[in-house]
Design a protein around this motif. Structure first.
Motif, PDB file in Angstrom:
ATOM      1  N   ILE A  49     -31.082 -30.896 -32.813  1.00 40.67           N
ATOM      2  CA  ILE A  49     -30.338 -29.646 -32.991  1.00 40.67           C
ATOM      3  C   ILE A  49     -29.475 -29.395 -31.743  1.00 40.67           C
ATOM      4  O   ILE A  49     -28.298 -29.033 -31.844  1.00 40.67           O
ATOM      5  N   GLY A 100     -44.598 -33.516 -31.359  1.00 42.96           N
ATOM      6  CA  GLY A 100     -43.484 -33.059 -30.539  1.00 42.96           C
ATOM      7  C   GLY A 100     -43.579 -31.561 -30.326  1.00 42.96           C
ATOM      8  O   GLY A 100     -44.640 -30.952 -30.542  1.00 42.96           O
ATOM      9  N   ALA A 147     -41.125 -36.020 -35.347  1.00 37.45           N
ATOM     10  CA  ALA A 147     -40.623 -35.985 -33.980  1.00 37.45           C
ATOM     11  C   ALA A 147     -40.181 -37.404 -33.628  1.00 37.45           C
ATOM     12  O   ALA A 147     -40.598 -37.989 -32.644  1.00 37.45           O
TER      13      ALA A 147
END
Ligand code: MRU
Length: 358
Positions: free
Chosen positions: A66, A247, A171
């Motif tokens: 992101i 993660g 992750a």
């Protein structure tokens, strides 16, 4: 925003699947993760507003991915601003950056990336800003992959003897610039002969475990078994699982870990069974401005994501659903946080402050 087949992009695809975010021929492409594993198709993003929408709508997801996507979104915002007015591009792109910063609330990598790009914006000389900003975004992308490789090497050494591990959500390379954080540890450990099998929680309601993690690991030739998250306690009770490796979307200054909903339950069950919990995350995920996990905003998404499965409705008519998509695992349940700067065992405020000073 059109869909493009993977073959049309002519990408150099490696087994690391580090192609979720692609800048090619001055254009930004995102692998549409909502379509995996059935289809590998890219969306071309032409503006910062489209980039914000792609983050909100889960075309791209995972905290570091992101952040990197947002950095490229800043490039698109500057391009549009400069095309409109070479004198006022900084002011013109401001609303775009505000909207980008709000596209998802929990992963701190988004804010971190925009702040880093804003520093570059302040230092740029007069003239077209695109080349300078693009170089900064690409540097961030590359640094994330390098950080993941270091996290992988450090985390793998900590596993000790060969074992099976449980992971939750995704992750991996898809959630990062490439290689992955938790799955970076898995990749490095598997190469060193330290992983027998990975149990991937399917991860309701978006199925990042069964759709994305299982896809990534099977492409890399790493043995993977998908299970419902409710199966984790049963799996641990049967033995053979040494670690939970996950993660994070944001780590508070005291070591509390925010990650995909269900991580907290997994950590409680792990402690009961003597299974250790490793959180693998770059330092861009550590937010020293929040003292504890309860201060971190937890995204709550549409109830429809829980009540429906694809096109089909599973919820009884008229029922409500609650859909928080992250939770807080208290630092006391975390055995080690592994970052590119090193590992923090039994994390607390003092140890994290020391790590962040280095
Ligand atoms: O809602 P998502 O898919 O963006 O959530 C992702 C996670 O929770 C990941 O575990 C986290 O971002 C770490 S990614 C390296």
């Amino acid at each position: 925003m059109g869909l493009i087949d993977m073959e049309a992009l002519n990408l150099d695809i490696s087994a690391d699947a580090d192609h979720a975010i692609v800048w090619q021929n001055n254009r930004l492409y995102l692998l549409d993760q909502r379509l995996l594993p059935e289809q590998e198709r890219y969306i071309e993003l032409q503006s910062c507003a489209e980039t914000s929408a792609a983050i909100t709508d889960m075309v791209v997801r995972g905290a570091p991915a992101i952040g990197i996507t947002a950095a490229y979104g800043v490039v698109l915002a500057a391009r549009a601003g400069y095309a409109t007015s070479p004198a006022d591009w900084r002011q013109l792109m401001r609303p775009d950056l505000v909207a980008l910063g709000r596209s998802r609330p929990t992963a701190v990598n988004l804010r971190w990336a925009i702040e880093r790009m804003e520093e570059v914006i302040r230092e740029l000389p007069d003239g077209d800003p695109e080349a300078g900003l693009l170089a900064a975004a690409m540097r961030m992308h590359q640094e994330d992959v390098e950080a993941n490789r270091r996290i992988g090497a450090i985390g793998a050494r900590l596993l000790g003897a060969p074992t099976s591990v449980i992971t939750h959500c995704n992750a991996g390379a898809l959630a990062t610039g490439g290689y992955g954080t938790a799955l970076g540890v898995v990749r490095s450990a598997f190469s060193a002969g330290l992983i027998d099998r990975v149990y991937a929680d399917e991860t309701r309601p978006w199925f990042q475990g069964s759709r994305l993690t299982a896809w990534e690991l099977s492409r890399a030739g790493i043995p993977v078994t998908v299970m419902t998250e409710g199966s984790a306690a049963r799996r641990m009770s049967e033995g053979g699982v040494g670690w939970v490796v996950v993660g994070s979307d944001r780590i508070a200054a005291n070591g509390d870990v925010v990650n995909k909903i269900g991580t907290y339950a997994l950590a409680v069950v792990a402690r009961y069974h003597g299974v250790r919990v490793m959180v693998a995350a770059p330092t861009s995920t550590i937010d020293m401005t929040v003292r504890r996990g309860s201060d971190i905003p937890i995204e709550v998404r549409s109830p429809e994501e829980v009540l429906n499965c694809g096109e089909r409705r599973f919820g009884a008519p008229g029922v409500e659903a609650w859909n928080p998509v992250f939770d807080v695992t208290p630092a006391a349940l975390v055995d080690v946080i592994v970052t590119e700067r090193g590992a923090v065992h039994m994390p607390d405020a003092k140890k994290l402050a020391e790590l962040m000073k280095t």
